[in-house]
Design an enzyme around this catalytic site. Structure first.
Site, PDB file in Angstrom:
ATOM      1  N   ARG A  22       2.124   3.129  24.657  1.00  0.00           N
ATOM      2  CA  ARG A  22       2.425   2.049  23.690  1.00  0.00           C
ATOM      3  C   ARG A  22       1.260   1.068  23.669  1.00  0.00           C
ATOM      4  O   ARG A  22       0.856   0.565  22.631  1.00  0.00           O
ATOM      5  CB  ARG A  22       3.744   1.342  24.046  1.00  0.00           C
ATOM      6  CG  ARG A  22       3.945   0.065  23.245  1.00  0.00           C
ATOM      7  CD  ARG A  22       5.367  -0.497  23.262  1.00  0.00           C
ATOM      8  NE  ARG A  22       6.082  -0.331  24.492  1.00  0.00           N
ATOM      9  CZ  ARG A  22       5.895  -1.070  25.599  1.00  0.00           C
ATOM     10  NH1 ARG A  22       5.010  -2.048  25.619  1.00  0.00           N
ATOM     11  NH2 ARG A  22       6.603  -0.832  26.680  1.00  0.00           N
TER      12      ARG A  22
ATOM     13  N   TYR B   7       3.201  -6.353  -3.062  1.00  0.00           N
ATOM     14  CA  TYR B   7       4.109  -5.233  -2.813  1.00  0.00           C
ATOM     15  C   TYR B   7       5.518  -5.794  -2.532  1.00  0.00           C
ATOM     16  O   TYR B   7       5.658  -6.770  -1.778  1.00  0.00           O
ATOM     17  CB  TYR B   7       3.583  -4.416  -1.629  1.00  0.00           C
ATOM     18  CG  TYR B   7       4.573  -3.398  -1.124  1.00  0.00           C
ATOM     19  CD1 TYR B   7       5.118  -2.449  -1.989  1.00  0.00           C
ATOM     20  CD2 TYR B   7       4.974  -3.386   0.204  1.00  0.00           C
ATOM     21  CE1 TYR B   7       6.040  -1.526  -1.534  1.00  0.00           C
ATOM     22  CE2 TYR B   7       5.898  -2.460   0.664  1.00  0.00           C
ATOM     23  CZ  TYR B   7       6.437  -1.532  -0.214  1.00  0.00           C
ATOM     24  OH  TYR B   7       7.352  -0.622   0.235  1.00  0.00           O
TER      25      TYR B   7
ATOM     26  N   ASP C  22      -4.431  -8.219   2.174  1.00  0.00           N
ATOM     27  CA  ASP C  22      -3.923  -6.849   2.136  1.00  0.00           C
ATOM     28  C   ASP C  22      -4.926  -6.042   1.310  1.00  0.00           C
ATOM     29  O   ASP C  22      -4.995  -6.185   0.084  1.00  0.00           O
ATOM     30  CB  ASP C  22      -2.515  -6.831   1.518  1.00  0.00           C
ATOM     31  CG  ASP C  22      -1.895  -5.445   1.550  1.00  0.00           C
ATOM     32  OD1 ASP C  22      -2.639  -4.459   1.540  1.00  0.00           O
ATOM     33  OD2 ASP C  22      -0.645  -5.357   1.556  1.00  0.00           O
TER      34      ASP C  22
ATOM     35  N   LYS D  24      -1.598   4.938   2.678  1.00  0.00           N
ATOM     36  CA  LYS D  24      -2.125   5.184   1.327  1.00  0.00           C
ATOM     37  C   LYS D  24      -3.494   5.876   1.391  1.00  0.00           C
ATOM     38  O   LYS D  24      -3.595   6.980   1.878  1.00  0.00           O
ATOM     39  CB  LYS D  24      -2.182   3.865   0.565  1.00  0.00           C
ATOM     40  CG  LYS D  24      -0.917   3.013   0.709  1.00  0.00           C
ATOM     41  CD  LYS D  24       0.310   3.722   0.190  1.00  0.00           C
ATOM     42  CE  LYS D  24       1.504   2.821   0.194  1.00  0.00           C
ATOM     43  NZ  LYS D  24       2.660   3.295   0.921  1.00  0.00           N
TER      44      LYS D  24
HETATM   45  O1  P1T Z   1       4.735   1.648   3.431  1.00  0.00           O
HETATM   46  P1  P1T Z   1       3.958   0.934   4.498  1.00  0.00           P
HETATM   47  O2  P1T Z   1       2.935   1.768   5.179  1.00  0.00           O
HETATM   48  O3  P1T Z   1       4.831   0.194   5.459  1.00  0.00           O
HETATM   49  O4  P1T Z   1       3.059  -0.172   3.732  1.00  0.00           O
HETATM   50  C1  P1T Z   1       3.592  -1.290   3.079  1.00  0.00           C
HETATM   51  C2  P1T Z   1       2.658  -1.752   2.000  1.00  0.00           C
HETATM   52  C3  P1T Z   1       1.846  -2.850   2.230  1.00  0.00           C
HETATM   53  N1  P1T Z   1       0.958  -3.291   1.298  1.00  0.00           N
HETATM   54  C4  P1T Z   1       0.816  -2.669   0.116  1.00  0.00           C
HETATM   55  C5  P1T Z   1      -0.167  -3.179  -0.881  1.00  0.00           C
HETATM   56  C6  P1T Z   1       1.595  -1.544  -0.175  1.00  0.00           C
HETATM   57  O5  P1T Z   1       1.429  -0.949  -1.363  1.00  0.00           O
HETATM   58  C7  P1T Z   1       2.552  -1.083   0.771  1.00  0.00           C
HETATM   59  C8  P1T Z   1       3.449   0.077   0.503  1.00  0.00           C
HETATM   60  N2  P1T Z   1       3.546   0.406  -0.849  1.00  0.00           N
HETATM   61  C9  P1T Z   1       4.303   1.398  -1.370  1.00  0.00           C
HETATM   62  C10 P1T Z   1       5.102   2.198  -0.653  1.00  0.00           C
HETATM   63  C11 P1T Z   1       4.196   1.547  -2.842  1.00  0.00           C
HETATM   64  O6  P1T Z   1       4.595   2.598  -3.394  1.00  0.00           O
HETATM   65  O7  P1T Z   1       3.702   0.602  -3.484  1.00  0.00           O
END
Ligand code: P1T
Length: 380
Positions: free
Chosen positions: A46, A98, A170, A195
């Site tokens: 961890r 988001y 972000d 992503k």
């Molecule tokens: O899904 P996750 O890895 O927890 O990430 C969250 C997140 C944070 N910031 C941005 C700009 C994001 O687009 C996302 C996650 N977004 C999607 C799942 C989406 O389809 O827009």
């Protein structure tokens, strides 16, 4: 080292034990100690794991920072950042973020006394108007999800510095390949690694990159104390994905431009959101802080009819209707009912997330096939 070399080599050495060129997947929970504290730098997975450490070093190098930290998801990364705040502190956030970020700030952090103001930061003066003695952090998403607004990182960086605020970005949509927020005055660059960094829609992960020793120490403490860490296997997949990030982003950007131009000229389309257009309100800022415009494009239909919108989406054959973005394959989403459903309709309508808004994550397939697919869905 240039970016295309860094993705393949930065922080990555042949394995010390075997010489393996590719970083091994260290699937181990724990590490042998001769006596308590006498070990080879690793105690418990961890806290640290060699596969994850290699990925963290690589991400730090890509973001031009000293430290990189990986988390179990993008949301876990944002949570680790927000936990630096205290009850009574306030956040100024861009209003087009988001939906999950909005939900975390509104429904989790407001409950413990940390208030967020969501404002249109394309006009940086609005940030100045919002600062008060409780403000501790400016949270920026650029390009924003889903409307591809562009926020001036250099201008916000100056405001953050003058007012002694933490400035977090972000950087998911741009990736470090197209934009390095730290170089424009941000203290923190955060990613949903799920992503473009992972790039193959097979991993959920988050990352944070920072230069400041004190910020890094707090984030490491949260990473270890809260324990939302990714598995070594996922770290391996992302290391593998990152090796082609620069090539993928080049193709995503080329295809994104082609799709945006096709949409711009289609009679059924009302508005196309794409920072690469000269007509985009912050195109000049995008050109200053990004090296290309990426593969995300959003658009609305004339008439803003939800049934027509969902009907068109259902006719697509190559674009898959799915949450997420940034993979090699093209995805299409309907923010109002999917990624941004947690934002109340009156709030999302104000920011432009209309019922007919469609968001496309343009993949790296052949662009002629992508355009033909959109054409048949519009015309059938
Ligand atoms: O899904 P996750 O890895 O927890 O990430 C969250 C997140 C944070 N910031 C941005 C700009 C994001 O687009 C996302 C996650 N977004 C999607 C799942 C989406 O389809 O827009």
């Amino acid at each position: 080292m240039k970016f295309g070399t860094k993705v393949i080599h930065a922080g990555i050495e042949p394995d010390e034990a075997t010489g393996a060129v590719m970083t091994p997947i260290y699937m181990t929970t724990t590490y042998a100690q001769k006596r308590p504290g006498e070990h080879k730098g690793y105690e418990y997975s961890r806290t640290q794991n060699p596969t994850r450490t290699t990925l963290e070093k690589n991400i730090a190098a890509l973001e031009n920072t000293k430290y990189g930290l990986c988390f179990a998801s993008g949301m876990a990364a944002i949570d680790a950042i927000m936990r630096m705040l205290q009850p009574g502190d306030e956040v100024i956030s861009s209003n087009d973020v988001y939906g999950g970020t909005y939900r975390l700030l509104k429904q989790v952090y407001e409950k413990v006394g940390i208030k967020s103001h969501f404002i249109p930061m394309q006009d940086t003066n609005k940030v100045l108007e919002c600062i008060n003695e409780n403000t501790k952090m400016i949270w920026v998403e650029t390009p924003t999800n889903p409307l591809l607004n562009i926020i001036d990182l250099e201008a916000i960086g100056k405001i953050a510095k003058e007012n002694d605020l933490i400035f977090a970005v972000d950087n998911t949509f741009a990736t470090p390949c197209l934009q390095n927020p730290i170089d424009f005055g941000a203290h923190i660059s955060m990613h949903s690694v799920t992503k473009y960094l992972g790039g193959h829609s097979d991993v959920v992960m988050g990352a944070v990159a920072v230069n400041d020793d004190e910020l890094a120490e707090k984030l490491y403490f949260h990473q270890n104390s809260i324990g939302a860490v990714p598995s070594p296997f996922d770290a391996f997949l992302v290391l593998r994905g990152l090796k082609t990030l620069h090539i993928r982003m080049e193709r995503h950007s080329e295809n994104g431009k082609a799709v945006a131009e096709f949409l711009q000229n289609h009679p059924k389309i009302d508005k196309v959101y794409y920072p690469g257009f000269e007509s985009h309100p912050n195109h000049e800022v995008a050109k200053k802080q990004m090296s290309n415009f990426g593969g995300m494009v959003s658009f609305t239909l004339k008439g803003d009819d939800i049934d027509e919108t969902l009907d068109i989406i259902s006719k697509l054959k190559i674009f898959t209707l799915a949450e997420s973005l940034g993979g090699v394959e093209s995805l299409i989403g309907h923010p109002a009912t999917m990624t941004h459903a947690s934002i109340p309709p009156e709030v999302r309508h104000k920011t432009g997330v209309l019922d007919s808004l469609i968001r496309v994550s343009v993949g790296i397939e052949d662009k002629d096939d992508l355009i033909a697919d959109l054409e048949q869905a519009f015309n059938s």
